[in-house]
Motif scaffolding. Structure first.
Motif, short mmCIF file in Angstrom:
data_model
loop_
_atom_site.label_atom_id
_atom_site.label_comp_id
_atom_site.label_asym_id
_atom_site.label_seq_id
_atom_site.Cartn_x
_atom_site.Cartn_y
_atom_site.Cartn_z
N THR A 244 0.83 -1.21 0.00
CA THR A 244 0.00 0.00 0.00
C THR A 244 0.86 1.26 0.00
N THR B 79 -16.99 4.41 -7.41
CA THR B 79 -15.53 4.32 -7.55
C THR B 79 -15.15 3.74 -8.91
N ASP C 109 -5.04 1.58 3.64
CA ASP C 109 -5.51 1.17 2.31
C ASP C 109 -6.56 2.12 1.75
N ARG D 131 2.08 1.96 -3.32
CA ARG D 131 1.05 2.60 -4.15
C ARG D 131 1.00 4.10 -3.88
N ASP E 114 -6.16 4.82 -1.52
CA ASP E 114 -7.10 4.88 -2.65
C ASP E 114 -7.63 6.30 -2.84
N LYS E 115 -7.97 6.95 -1.71
CA LYS E 115 -8.50 8.32 -1.80
C LYS E 115 -7.44 9.29 -2.32
N ASP F 278 -3.23 -2.55 -5.53
CA ASP F 278 -4.44 -2.50 -4.71
C ASP F 278 -5.08 -3.88 -4.62
#
Length: 196
Positions: free
Chosen positions: A12, A128, A66, A15, A70-71, A45
């Motif tokens: 994560t 999403t 996580d 990412r 993503d946000k 992800d």
């Protein structure tokens, strides 16, 4: 050596580290490389989620990290794509405004009501997916293929609708939780007993 249960968190974090170069590449209109990095981010992800489910490597850090990753990725992409002129500014305000609204709402709930277990709603998952699809279509239209702009415009309208719908759905759900917490079955039973 990294403990095994922290491997999903390391993925994560990787990412998150991809976000600045992705944003920079999009702003600089290096769309091919940006799409490759976006694909890697998407795979990471999926990988960290699979590791958690497969091996049960749940951590408190991961539960927070996580969704935050993503946000941040989504926010960075939308800012970059909007600055590049691929998406309208009003849509960026709507997407960001919804996230700010829900963040403030969840914080107020925890402060004045109690713990809040956030479970993704179906409309949120759809939203999403459509947000990601819209960004990819916008990038493909300008940087990779010559698509009719109507597809981007239609998707932008659909994303606006699902963004509003998901925000309202979470607001209604948390409002119902708060009502049940503050006016639970016990209060109703007491009220019934006091009724002549």
């Amino acid at each position: 050596m990294l403990p095994r249960h922290q491997i999903p968190n390391a993925v994560t974090i990787g990412r998150i580290l991809l976000i600045p170069p992705i944003v920079w590449l999009l702003v600089q209109e290096h769309y091919w490389i940006a799409v490759v990095l976006l694909a890697i981010a998407g795979l990471s992800d999926a990988l960290d989620g699979w590791l958690v489910r497969r091996y049960g490597w749940h951590t408190r850090l991961g539960a927070w990290l996580d969704p935050a990753a993503d946000k941040l990725l989504m926010l960075g992409i939308y800012v970059a794509v909007t600055l590049s002129g691929l998406l309208p500014l009003w849509l960026l305000f709507l997407v960001v405004g919804r996230d700010v609204w829900l963040t403030v709402g969840s914080a107020l709930y925890r402060a004045f009501v109690g713990p809040l277990a956030i479970r993704p709603l179906f409309i949120s998952k759809v939203n999403t997916f459509l947000q990601i699809t819209l960004v990819l279509v916008a990038i493909v239209k300008v940087g990779l293929l010559d698509l009719d702009p109507i597809w981007v415009q239609l998707l932008a309208i659909v994303v606006a609708f699902t963004t509003l719908a998901s925000g309202l759905a979470y607001t209604a759900q948390w409002g119902l939780y708060a009502w049940r917490h503050l006016h639970g079955p016990g209060d109703a039973a007491d009220s019934n007993r006091r009724t002549p």
